[in-house]
Design a protein around this motif. Structure first.
Motif, short mmCIF file in Angstrom:
data_model
loop_
_atom_site.label_atom_id
_atom_site.label_comp_id
_atom_site.label_asym_id
_atom_site.label_seq_id
_atom_site.Cartn_x
_atom_site.Cartn_y
_atom_site.Cartn_z
N PHE A 124 -5.35 5.88 -6.62
CA PHE A 124 -5.80 7.12 -5.89
C PHE A 124 -6.99 6.70 -4.80
N THR A 125 -7.14 7.52 -3.82
CA THR A 125 -7.96 7.22 -2.90
C THR A 125 -8.82 8.67 -2.64
N PHE A 126 -9.84 8.60 -1.92
CA PHE A 126 -10.84 9.84 -1.51
C PHE A 126 -11.62 10.29 -2.40
N GLU A 150 -11.43 -2.79 8.52
CA GLU A 150 -10.15 -3.12 9.13
C GLU A 150 -8.94 -2.13 8.71
N ALA A 151 -9.13 -1.69 7.57
CA ALA A 151 -7.88 -0.85 6.96
C ALA A 151 -7.25 0.10 7.98
N GLY A 152 -5.90 0.17 7.95
CA GLY A 152 -5.17 1.24 8.53
C GLY A 152 -5.23 2.70 7.77
N GLY A 153 -5.16 3.60 8.29
CA GLY A 153 -4.84 4.84 7.57
C GLY A 153 -6.42 5.28 7.40
N ALA A 203 -8.13 -6.64 -3.10
CA ALA A 203 -8.69 -6.74 -1.70
C ALA A 203 -7.66 -6.00 -0.66
N SER A 204 -8.11 -5.11 0.40
CA SER A 204 -7.15 -4.02 1.24
C SER A 204 -8.08 -4.01 2.58
N GLY A 205 -7.28 -4.33 3.61
CA GLY A 205 -7.68 -4.04 4.95
C GLY A 205 -7.74 -5.34 5.68
N GLY A 206 -6.63 -5.27 6.80
CA GLY A 206 -6.76 -6.40 7.52
C GLY A 206 -5.90 -7.67 7.14
N ILE A 207 -5.38 -7.61 6.12
CA ILE A 207 -4.60 -8.74 5.27
C ILE A 207 -3.29 -8.51 5.88
N ILE A 232 2.56 5.04 -8.30
CA ILE A 232 2.39 6.22 -7.49
C ILE A 232 0.86 6.60 -7.05
N ASN A 233 0.81 6.99 -5.80
CA ASN A 233 -0.49 7.33 -5.18
C ASN A 233 -1.02 8.61 -4.87
N LEU A 234 -1.90 9.08 -5.31
CA LEU A 234 -2.31 10.47 -4.57
C LEU A 234 -3.67 10.44 -3.99
N ALA A 278 -10.79 -2.54 -3.06
CA ALA A 278 -11.78 -2.69 -2.08
C ALA A 278 -11.39 -2.25 -1.01
N GLN A 279 -11.53 -1.27 -0.17
CA GLN A 279 -10.65 -1.05 1.25
C GLN A 279 -11.74 -1.43 2.18
N GLY A 280 -11.67 -2.32 3.15
CA GLY A 280 -12.39 -2.95 4.14
C GLY A 280 -12.49 -2.04 5.12
N VAL A 319 -4.26 -8.49 -3.81
CA VAL A 319 -4.26 -8.06 -2.32
C VAL A 319 -3.47 -6.70 -2.14
N GLN A 320 -3.99 -5.61 -1.15
CA GLN A 320 -2.90 -4.45 -1.07
C GLN A 320 -2.87 -4.52 0.57
N LEU A 321 -1.38 -4.56 0.92
CA LEU A 321 -1.24 -4.41 2.25
C LEU A 321 -0.65 -3.36 2.82
N GLY A 322 -0.94 -2.59 3.94
CA GLY A 322 -0.16 -1.62 4.56
C GLY A 322 0.41 -2.02 5.91
N THR A 323 -0.34 -2.16 6.72
CA THR A 323 0.17 -2.30 8.28
C THR A 323 1.28 -3.33 8.16
N ALA A 324 0.90 -4.47 7.54
CA ALA A 324 2.19 -5.61 7.40
C ALA A 324 3.49 -4.96 7.20
N ALA A 359 0.88 -1.24 -0.01
CA ALA A 359 0.00 0.24 -0.12
C ALA A 359 0.75 1.09 0.03
N PRO A 360 0.54 2.26 -0.58
CA PRO A 360 1.15 3.62 -0.60
C PRO A 360 0.99 4.08 0.74
N MET A 361 1.79 4.60 1.42
CA MET A 361 1.59 5.21 2.81
C MET A 361 2.50 6.53 2.89
N ALA A 362 1.30 7.43 2.39
CA ALA A 362 2.05 8.83 2.42
C ALA A 362 2.26 9.33 3.91
N GLY A 363 3.29 10.13 3.85
CA GLY A 363 3.90 10.62 5.04
C GLY A 363 5.31 9.77 5.66
C1 LIG Z 1 0.49 4.36 7.38
C2 LIG Z 1 -0.55 4.22 6.51
C3 LIG Z 1 -0.69 5.07 5.46
C4 LIG Z 1 -1.44 5.09 4.48
N1 LIG Z 1 -1.54 5.99 3.49
C5 LIG Z 1 -2.26 5.72 2.22
C6 LIG Z 1 -1.96 6.66 1.02
O1 LIG Z 1 -1.02 7.60 1.02
N2 LIG Z 1 -2.91 6.45 0.12
C7 LIG Z 1 -3.70 5.42 0.09
O2 LIG Z 1 -4.71 5.27 -0.88
N3 LIG Z 1 -4.10 4.62 1.08
C8 LIG Z 1 -3.21 4.77 2.17
N4 LIG Z 1 -3.26 3.91 3.36
C9 LIG Z 1 -4.33 2.75 3.22
C10 LIG Z 1 -3.82 1.62 2.59
O3 LIG Z 1 -3.85 1.80 1.09
C11 LIG Z 1 -4.75 0.49 2.88
O4 LIG Z 1 -6.02 0.59 2.57
C12 LIG Z 1 -4.52 -0.02 4.24
O5 LIG Z 1 -3.21 -0.14 4.68
C13 LIG Z 1 -4.98 -1.64 4.12
O6 LIG Z 1 -5.29 -2.03 5.48
P1 LIG Z 1 -4.01 -2.85 6.59
O7 LIG Z 1 -3.23 -1.71 7.04
O8 LIG Z 1 -4.71 -3.52 7.26
O9 LIG Z 1 -3.25 -3.93 5.76
C14 LIG Z 1 -2.37 3.88 4.43
C15 LIG Z 1 -2.32 3.03 5.34
C16 LIG Z 1 -1.48 3.15 6.26
C17 LIG Z 1 -1.36 1.94 7.46
#
Ligand SMILES: Cc1cc2nc3c(=O)[nH]c(=O)nc-3n(C[C@H](O)[C@H](O)[C@H](O)COP(=O)(O)O)c2cc1C
Length: 360
Positions: free
Chosen positions: A131-133, A178-181, A214-218, A71-73, A174-176, A235-240, A20-24
């Motif tokens: 992209f998101t939002f 459970e997803a972080g962020g 699929a994204s969220g909690g994986i 790239i993600n915006l 598809a962001q469930g 799948v798209q994983l962020g927290t992992a 997952a893109p993780m802006a910041g």
């Molecule tokens: C620290 C963090 C930053 C995130 N920043 C973005 C972002 O910049 N753009 C985006 O589309 N999603 C962002 N997300 C959401 C992720 O794309 C994704 O939906 C989420 O991480 C999936 O859930 P998981 O954290 O349980 O794997 C972010 C998630 C985290 C945890």
């Protein structure tokens, strides 16, 4: 053995595991490149970057890998500047004082210009854009696709997924719930759109023709196998990835995730003005309890709290960090990205074999 779907064939990577893109700052060029090297698809979260910074990060990724990356915006319509920011300033001032910062202020330009950011994406050698939002302006969508860029949009409801597919995205994330962020919700109320990944993914799969991610909690191979069983193409994983060695978040953030459990996250607007899931801490609890007008809309609140978050990162003060993380946190491990990717691929394979043994 790496599992494979039509999605990774389109993305030109070995397996459809998207970081997952993780802006910041979480998704460093090292992290993105390590994901690519291991056969997955890495994303640069560029939402908070100015165009020149986007170009710089893309160069840094390219120095580390010859593989494809994205790239993600944030595709949002920024809220107009709020008339009255006094309550919001008063609310965060004690925390600024506590960290020895100058008094807080609301900048005139709270977010980089989206059009200029998109131009930087077009100039880059990224082969995917997510992209998101919100939804993308039609002209921007056409121009990205004309350049051969694979476009993915984020949905938190079936109707949002249908709208994105109608706009012409190549895949829907598809962001469930459970997803972080931040929540990607753009056409429903944030509360109503808290649909879990298990419920959301098959309903989105049934509603649209483009591949679903699929994204969220994986967090592990079992979760990936489950997502594939629900009909997801990837799948798209962020927290992992956040507790991997290459992730750019402060050590205090990684330690907090590793010590946390599934009940420790909350949805908060306190840091950015937009609902996001993170590990509850002092700032979220105290500011979250303040009056509604003490939190500005996104991106104004985000800009307001930025100096505080930066100082907290330097001081390793987790109580003032936006600790975005999903509900699968107990499954997070401290490891290299290569190790995580190997576990994800091997454990998914094992889970699929395990399931097939039960089929008669
Ligand atoms: C620290 C963090 C930053 C995130 N920043 C973005 C972002 O910049 N753009 C985006 O589309 N999603 C962002 N997300 C959401 C992720 O794309 C994704 O939906 C989420 O991480 C999936 O859930 P998981 O954290 O349980 O794997 C972010 C998630 C985290 C945890």
């Amino acid at each position: 053995m790496a599992f494979s779907t039509a999605l990774n064939a389109r993305l030109k990577c070995a397996t459809p595991i998207l970081q997952a893109p993780m802006a910041g700052g979480g998704d460093t060029p090292d992290l993105v490149a390590a994901v690519c090297a291991a056969g997955g698809f890495g994303f640069v979260g560029a939402a908070y970057l100015q165009p020149a910074q986007i170009a710089e990060v893309c160069r840094a990724v390219r120095q580390r890998t010859r593989g494809p990356y994205g790239i993600n915006l944030f595709a949002h319509m920024p809220a107009p500047r709020p008339d009255d920011v006094a309550a919001a300033l008063a609310c965060v001032t004690p925390y600024f004082d506590e960290l020895g910062l100058p008094p807080p202020s609301v900048p005139d330009q709270p977010h980089p210009d989206f059009g200029a950011q998109l131009e930087a994406v077009s100039q880059s050698d990224a082969s995917a854009f997510s992209f998101t939002f919100g939804q993308m302006p039609a002209a921007a969508m056409q121009s990205l696709k004309a350049r051969g860029i694979f476009v993915l949009g984020t949905a938190t409801t079936v109707d949002e997924a249908i709208a994105l597919a109608h706009d012409g995205v190549d895949a829907v994330i598809a962001q469930g719930a459970e997803a972080g962020g931040h929540r990607g919700t753009f056409a429903a109320s944030f509360d109503a759109a808290m649909v879990g990944t298990m419920a959301l993914v098959p309903q989105v799969v049934d509603a649209i023709r483009v591949p679903v991610v699929a994204s969220g909690g994986i967090m592990d191979g079992r979760g990936i196998a489950a997502a594939l069983a629900l009909g997801a193409s990837g799948v798209q994983l962020g927290t992992a990835f956040l507790t991997c060695d290459e992730a750019g978040v402060p050590e205090a953030y990684k330690r907090t995730i590793l010590a946390a459990s599934e009940t420790d996250t909350i949805i908060t607007r306190a840091f950015s003005g937009r609902p996001a899931r993170g590990i509850g801490n002092r700032f979220m609890e105290e500011v979250g309890a303040a009056a509604a007008d003490a939190i500005l809309p996104f991106p104004w609140q985000n800009a307001l709290t930025r100096p505080l978050r930066r100082a907290a990162a330097t001081a390793q003060r987790a109580e003032f960090l936006s600790l975005w993380a999903g509900q699968g946190m107990r499954l997070a491990r401290r490891q290299s990205t290569a190790e995580l990717m190997r576990h994800l691929i091997d454990d998914c394979d094992a889970a699929l074999r395990h399931l097939s043994r039960h089929v008669r």
